[in-house]
Design a protein around this motif. Structure first.
Motif, PDB file in Angstrom:
ATOM      1  N   GLU A 109     -31.048  35.573   8.764  1.00 57.39           N
ATOM      2  CA  GLU A 109     -31.011  34.772   9.993  1.00 57.39           C
ATOM      3  C   GLU A 109     -32.366  34.845  10.684  1.00 57.39           C
ATOM      4  O   GLU A 109     -33.003  35.895  10.641  1.00 57.39           O
ATOM      5  CB  GLU A 109     -29.937  35.312  10.935  1.00 57.39           C
ATOM      6  N   PRO A 110     -32.795  33.790  11.408  1.00 59.40           N
ATOM      7  CA  PRO A 110     -32.127  32.505  11.319  1.00 59.40           C
ATOM      8  C   PRO A 110     -32.272  31.959   9.905  1.00 59.40           C
ATOM      9  O   PRO A 110     -33.269  32.211   9.244  1.00 59.40           O
ATOM     10  CB  PRO A 110     -32.877  31.645  12.352  1.00 59.40           C
TER      11      PRO A 110
ATOM     12  N   ARG B 182     -34.493  27.452  11.219  1.00 62.15           N
ATOM     13  CA  ARG B 182     -35.454  28.565  11.157  1.00 62.15           C
ATOM     14  C   ARG B 182     -36.892  28.059  11.275  1.00 62.15           C
ATOM     15  O   ARG B 182     -37.710  28.607  12.009  1.00 62.15           O
ATOM     16  CB  ARG B 182     -35.266  29.318   9.835  1.00 62.15           C
TER      17      ARG B 182
ATOM     18  N   LEU C  66     -37.444  27.130  14.818  1.00 64.96           N
ATOM     19  CA  LEU C  66     -37.437  28.306  15.703  1.00 64.96           C
ATOM     20  C   LEU C  66     -38.697  29.154  15.557  1.00 64.96           C
ATOM     21  O   LEU C  66     -39.203  29.704  16.536  1.00 64.96           O
ATOM     22  CB  LEU C  66     -36.207  29.174  15.396  1.00 64.96           C
TER      23      LEU C  66
ATOM     24  N   MET D 193     -30.498  29.836  17.875  1.00 63.13           N
ATOM     25  CA  MET D 193     -30.191  31.041  17.075  1.00 63.13           C
ATOM     26  C   MET D 193     -28.689  31.101  16.822  1.00 63.13           C
ATOM     27  O   MET D 193     -28.242  31.369  15.705  1.00 63.13           O
ATOM     28  CB  MET D 193     -30.635  32.323  17.802  1.00 63.13           C
TER      29      MET D 193
ATOM     30  N   THR E  51     -30.741  38.761  18.394  1.00 64.05           N
ATOM     31  CA  THR E  51     -30.802  37.871  19.565  1.00 64.05           C
ATOM     32  C   THR E  51     -30.811  38.698  20.852  1.00 64.05           C
ATOM     33  O   THR E  51     -31.551  38.405  21.800  1.00 64.05           O
ATOM     34  CB  THR E  51     -29.624  36.888  19.571  1.00 64.05           C
TER      35      THR E  51
END
Ligand code: TMP
Length: 224
Positions: free
Chosen positions: A60-61, A71, A74, A88, A119
């Protein structure tokens, strides 16, 4: 040595097997950038496979086609902090529905390079987003799912930063300053202290071989 080739299950047989399989385990790897977790995770999955489990290695992401697109955005696009936290969790929702839950239901072991602790640590600790906002998103997206085990690769920020320096072009998060990573690390450690039964803290200042040695005992106890 005899090798038995398993027959290919029909859909109905596969569904029935999933319904009766013992639920798999959900293991996450966490830590600030430069902690070295990514170099250990494939080895860790390989050790679980050698012990007879079916590891599903994911991240992740990302972790799904849509998640991987998120991703890319981000890690490289500037955006509002709320947008970052929401994306997220959007990536995570997809990941849980398409990868994590089906794998656990089949009895596979999901090994994820980051999950919700990241997160709380990055958007909550590092960026300062109110924890209640993240609590609300977590309660929406995965009210009943938590990792069974989280390996937290912990090390001083300056050691992590020295490892990252000059390796390659750094992404949006890796370019943050020391203060950001101190706050991110503090939040990881706070979460580990709050739920010690879930966290296994790895001294990430060790050499990769020493880290592997320290994980062997954990793997043996997991695979008993
Ligand atoms: P990675 O480089 O370890 O794969 O992680 C990608 C980056 O995304 C890393 O800098 C941490 C960041 N990240 C967050 O800020 N919040 C999150 O929820 C996740 C999963 C990752």
């Amino acid at each position: 040595m005899t090798i038995t080739v398993p027959s290919i299950p029909t859909n109905a047989a596969a569904t029935e097997a999933a319904a009766t399989a013992a639920r798999g385990r959900f293991i996450t790897f966490e830590g600030i950038d430069g902690a070295g977790k990514s170099t250990q995770i494939a080895w860790f999955a390989g050790r679980l496979a050698a012990a007879g489990h079916t590891p599903v290695l994911t991240r992740e992401p990302g972790g799904t086609p849509l998640g991987e697109q998120l991703r890319e955005i981000l890690l490289h696009q500037p955006m509002h902090l709320d947008t970052e936290a929401l994306l997220m969790f959007a990536s995570r929702r997809e990941h849980i529905a398409r990868v994590i839950e089906p794998a656990l239901a089949r009895g596979d072991w999901v090994i994820s390079d980051r999950f919700t602790d990241a997160t709380f640590a990055y958007q909550g600790g590092g960026r300062g987003l109110a924890r209640e906002r993240l609590d609300a998103l977590e309660a929406w997206v995965h009210p009943h799912l938590q990792p069974d085990l989280t390996l937290l690769f912990d090390l001083p920020v300056e050691v992590a930063r020295a490892r990252l320096a000059g390796t390659r072009a750094l992404d949006k998060f890796e370019q943050q300053n020391s203060r950001f990573f101190e706050d991110t690390r503090d939040e990881y450690l706070r979460r580990a202290a709050a739920t010690p039964g879930r966290f296994f803290i790895v001294d990430a200042t060790q050499t990769p071989d020493d880290i592997k040695n320290s994980l062997e005992k954990l793997i043996s106890s997991l695979c008993k």
